[in-house]
Design an enzyme around this catalytic site. Structure first.
Site, PDB file in Angstrom:
ATOM      1  CD  GLU A  92     -14.437   6.373   2.289  1.00  0.00           C
ATOM      2  OE1 GLU A  92     -14.337   6.061   3.472  1.00  0.00           O
ATOM      3  OE2 GLU A  92     -13.552   6.166   1.450  1.00  0.00           O
ATOM      4  CB  CYS A 105     -12.524  11.212  -3.620  1.00  0.00           C
ATOM      5  SG  CYS A 105     -11.946   9.533  -3.857  1.00  0.00           S
ATOM      6  CB  CYS A 112     -13.007  -3.347  -5.920  1.00  0.00           C
ATOM      7  SG  CYS A 112     -12.084  -3.265  -7.477  1.00  0.00           S
ATOM      8  CB  CYS A 116      -5.148  -4.124  -5.502  1.00  0.00           C
ATOM      9  SG  CYS A 116      -5.571  -3.733  -7.202  1.00  0.00           S
ATOM     10  CB  CYS A 119      -6.883  -1.970  -2.399  1.00  0.00           C
ATOM     11  SG  CYS A 119      -8.479  -1.133  -2.449  1.00  0.00           S
ATOM     12  CB  SER A 220      -3.630   1.897 -10.080  1.00  0.00           C
ATOM     13  OG  SER A 220      -4.505   2.889  -9.598  1.00  0.00           O
ATOM     14  CG  HIS A 222       0.026   0.197  -7.656  1.00  0.00           C
ATOM     15  ND1 HIS A 222       0.053   1.406  -7.011  1.00  0.00           N
ATOM     16  CD2 HIS A 222      -1.271  -0.036  -7.965  1.00  0.00           C
ATOM     17  CE1 HIS A 222      -1.180   1.876  -6.932  1.00  0.00           C
ATOM     18  NE2 HIS A 222      -2.006   1.033  -7.508  1.00  0.00           N
ATOM     19  CG  ASN A 302      -3.427   5.390   3.551  1.00  0.00           C
ATOM     20  OD1 ASN A 302      -2.817   6.187   4.247  1.00  0.00           O
ATOM     21  ND2 ASN A 302      -3.914   5.712   2.370  1.00  0.00           N
ATOM     22  CB  CYS A 345     -12.052   6.827   4.794  1.00  0.00           C
ATOM     23  SG  CYS A 345     -12.788   8.250   4.094  1.00  0.00           S
TER      24      CYS A 345
HETATM   25  N1  SAH Z   1      -9.947   1.098  -8.724  1.00  0.00           N
HETATM   26  C1  SAH Z   1      -9.295   2.261  -9.185  1.00  0.00           C
HETATM   27  C2  SAH Z   1      -9.722   3.516  -8.442  1.00  0.00           C
HETATM   28  C3  SAH Z   1      -9.921   3.411  -6.949  1.00  0.00           C
HETATM   29  S1  SAH Z   1      -8.489   3.151  -5.989  1.00  0.00           S
HETATM   30  C4  SAH Z   1      -7.791   2.086  -9.141  1.00  0.00           C
HETATM   31  O1  SAH Z   1      -7.329   1.111  -8.587  1.00  0.00           O
HETATM   32  O2  SAH Z   1      -7.102   2.919  -9.719  1.00  0.00           O
HETATM   33  C5  SAH Z   1      -7.695   4.757  -6.012  1.00  0.00           C
HETATM   34  C6  SAH Z   1      -6.211   4.710  -5.719  1.00  0.00           C
HETATM   35  O3  SAH Z   1      -5.959   4.356  -4.353  1.00  0.00           O
HETATM   36  C7  SAH Z   1      -5.493   3.673  -6.557  1.00  0.00           C
HETATM   37  O4  SAH Z   1      -4.325   4.189  -7.115  1.00  0.00           O
HETATM   38  C8  SAH Z   1      -5.183   2.615  -5.536  1.00  0.00           C
HETATM   39  O5  SAH Z   1      -4.104   1.840  -5.925  1.00  0.00           O
HETATM   40  C9  SAH Z   1      -4.923   3.413  -4.288  1.00  0.00           C
HETATM   41  N2  SAH Z   1      -4.996   2.625  -3.044  1.00  0.00           N
HETATM   42  C10 SAH Z   1      -5.800   1.592  -2.770  1.00  0.00           C
HETATM   43  N3  SAH Z   1      -5.588   1.135  -1.515  1.00  0.00           N
HETATM   44  C11 SAH Z   1      -4.618   1.891  -0.980  1.00  0.00           C
HETATM   45  C12 SAH Z   1      -3.961   1.904   0.272  1.00  0.00           C
HETATM   46  N4  SAH Z   1      -4.274   1.046   1.235  1.00  0.00           N
HETATM   47  N5  SAH Z   1      -3.002   2.837   0.470  1.00  0.00           N
HETATM   48  C13 SAH Z   1      -2.699   3.723  -0.498  1.00  0.00           C
HETATM   49  N6  SAH Z   1      -3.284   3.756  -1.685  1.00  0.00           N
HETATM   50  C14 SAH Z   1      -4.237   2.844  -1.954  1.00  0.00           C
HETATM   51 FE1  SF4 Z   2     -10.161  -2.263  -6.808  1.00  0.00          FE
HETATM   52 FE2  SF4 Z   2      -7.487  -2.443  -6.822  1.00  0.00          FE
HETATM   53 FE3  SF4 Z   2      -8.681  -0.049  -7.172  1.00  0.00          FE
HETATM   54 FE4  SF4 Z   2      -8.774  -1.302  -4.776  1.00  0.00          FE
HETATM   55  S1  SF4 Z   2      -6.956  -0.494  -5.817  1.00  0.00           S
HETATM   56  S2  SF4 Z   2     -10.466  -0.281  -5.787  1.00  0.00           S
HETATM   57  S3  SF4 Z   2      -8.923  -3.473  -5.419  1.00  0.00           S
HETATM   58  S4  SF4 Z   2      -8.798  -1.831  -8.524  1.00  0.00           S
END
Ligand code: SAH
Ligand code: SF4
Length: 384
Positions: A92, A105, A112, A116, A119, A220, A222, A302, A345
């Site tokens: 996407e 984006c 992945c 996480c 995610c 990231s 968190h 989300n 998305c």
């Molecule tokens: N893998 C990389 C980049 C892609 S994710 C990373 O983790 O940084 C991009 C951002 O979206 C990250 O900060 C991630 O933690 C956040 N993210 C992932 N799933 C999410 C969700 N369900 N709600 C809000 N943010 C989310």
């Molecule tokens: Fe991968 Fe975590 Fe980024 Fe999601 S938030 S894309 S699982 S690294």
């Protein structure tokens, strides 16, 4: 002989390719400009290239883009595309227009491997790395489509954030040439400050990126403790917070910006309490004595069913932001864009990997099922 996809090359790579064909570097520059600045994919269009070269190229190369499965346009102008990357996988890409910029984006992997908890891409597991051409094709397609759509001659996309599907620093070798093409004056000519790599904290690759291609960095975070962060971001077991913050400090010595953006996904009752904010402040202001120059970007979670997690209340998000701000840390709350098309998305990988249906039928199904990840992507326009 296999046909080379010219979207796989940065300018140096294209020059090396042209050299193999007995052509000088300036030919590669012309070709690169045709492809990336003018959006050309047909060698016959490239009128200032010698006919003999065009013939040679036709025999061994092509500009192979990705197939678009769906396009969704939001009432607020956000656009999302779902691209087919073969074998039932799709990724996407999201365009977020704002008054003073256009942000794309971009995805780096199908699925992945980091996994996480919050995610949806992580929940679906890892399918494969994207090639350089598949990363760049997202920008190539979006930029030139949007120029045509808006009837513009000049650049539409001013910012790129590697915040779509995947962990970009776990696909390093494909990522770097793609970043270089984005930055190249003969390519997209984007400023280093306006290209952001977001990472869950792949420490050794942060160090390499600092030397190979320093761009803006989002980390990231968190969570303020290793115990909690390891639970949310399993990669933390390998690279715990102290090491990650050390890597941030090293990165800043080379970075185009003088701060790191910390992303913090706000999860109800998990990491959103005042105590968490205080612990975070302690980390980023005291680490190694000097602290880490940073900004915080709070992302309201989300939700998606399999996560078992809930979004923090607005009040909790605001209170958290207020604590960070009061400590002198610039903090933004990510606003959600493209809400009405969120459905398409983010959660593609798992769904698509089931691959029992034709891609388009699945894309329709996704419209209903794929809510969560989009707004995280669509909303991250605060970066530059
Ligand atoms: N893998 C990389 C980049 C892609 S994710 C990373 O983790 O940084 C991009 C951002 O979206 C990250 O900060 C991630 O933690 C956040 N993210 C992932 N799933 C999410 C969700 N369900 N709600 C809000 N943010 C989310
Ligand atoms: Fe991968 Fe975590 Fe980024 Fe999601 S938030 S894309 S699982 S690294």
């Amino acid at each position: 002989m296999t046909t080379a996809n010219l979207l796989d090359f940065d300018l140096d790579g294209l020059a090396a390719f042209c050299e193999q064909l007995g052509e000088k570097r300036f030919r590669a520059t012309q070709l690169f400009r045709w492809i990336h600045q003018r959006g050309a994919s047909d060698f016959d269009q490239m009128s200032d290239l010698a006919k003999s070269l065009r013939q040679k190229l036709k025999g061994c190369a092509e500009v192979r883009a990705l197939t678009v499965l769906t396009e969704h346009v939001s009432a607020d102008g956000t656009i999302k595309w779902l691209f087919d990357v073969g074998d039932g996988n799709a990724v996407e890409t999201v365009f977020i227009p704002e008054d003073d910029r256009g942000t794309l984006c971009v995805s780096s992997q199908a699925g992945c491997a980091v996994g996480c908890r919050f995610c949806s891409t992580g929940h679906q597991g890892f399918a494969r790395n994207l090639k350089t051409s598949e990363i760049l094709a997202q920008l190539w397609y979006a930029e030139h489509l949007l120029r045509r759509k808006f009837g513009r001659d000049e650049r539409v996309i001013s910012n790129v954030v590697m915040m779509g599907m995947g962990e970009p620093l776990q696909n390093y070798n494909a990522l770097v040439p793609a970043l270089r093409a984005m930055l190249d004056d003969h390519g997209y000519g984007l400023s280093r400050r306006r290209v952001t790599v977001s990472t869950s904290g792949v420490v050794p690759m942060m160090d390499r990126l600092a030397l190979d291609c320093p761009v803006a960095m989002a980390v990231s975070l968190h969570a303020p403790t290793d115990e909690l962060r390891s639970h949310l971001v399993p990669l933390n077991r390998k690279y715990p917070i102290a090491e990650l913050l050390d890597a941030c400090l090293r990165y800043l010595e080379h970075a185009p910006r003088d701060f790191i953006t910390f992303e913090y996904c706000m999860l109800d009752g998990v990491n959103d309490q005042p105590e968490h904010a205080r612990q975070l402040i302690e980390w980023v202001q005291r680490h190694r004595g000097t602290g880490v120059p940073c900004k915080f970007n709070l992302i309201p979670f989300n939700p998606f069913p399999a996560s078992g997690l809930l979004r923090s209340s607005n009040a909790a998000v605001q209170a958290f932001a207020a604590l960070l701000s009061a400590a002198g840390i610039v903090t933004t709350v990510r606003k959600t864009r493209g809400d009405d098309i969120d459905a398409a998305c983010g959660q593609l990988a798992g769904d698509v990997r089931d691959r029992t249906n034709a891609a388009t039928r699945m894309a329709q199904k996704r419209v209903i099922e794929l809510k969560p990840v989009s707004s995280r992507a669509a909303a991250l326009s605060t970066g530059a």
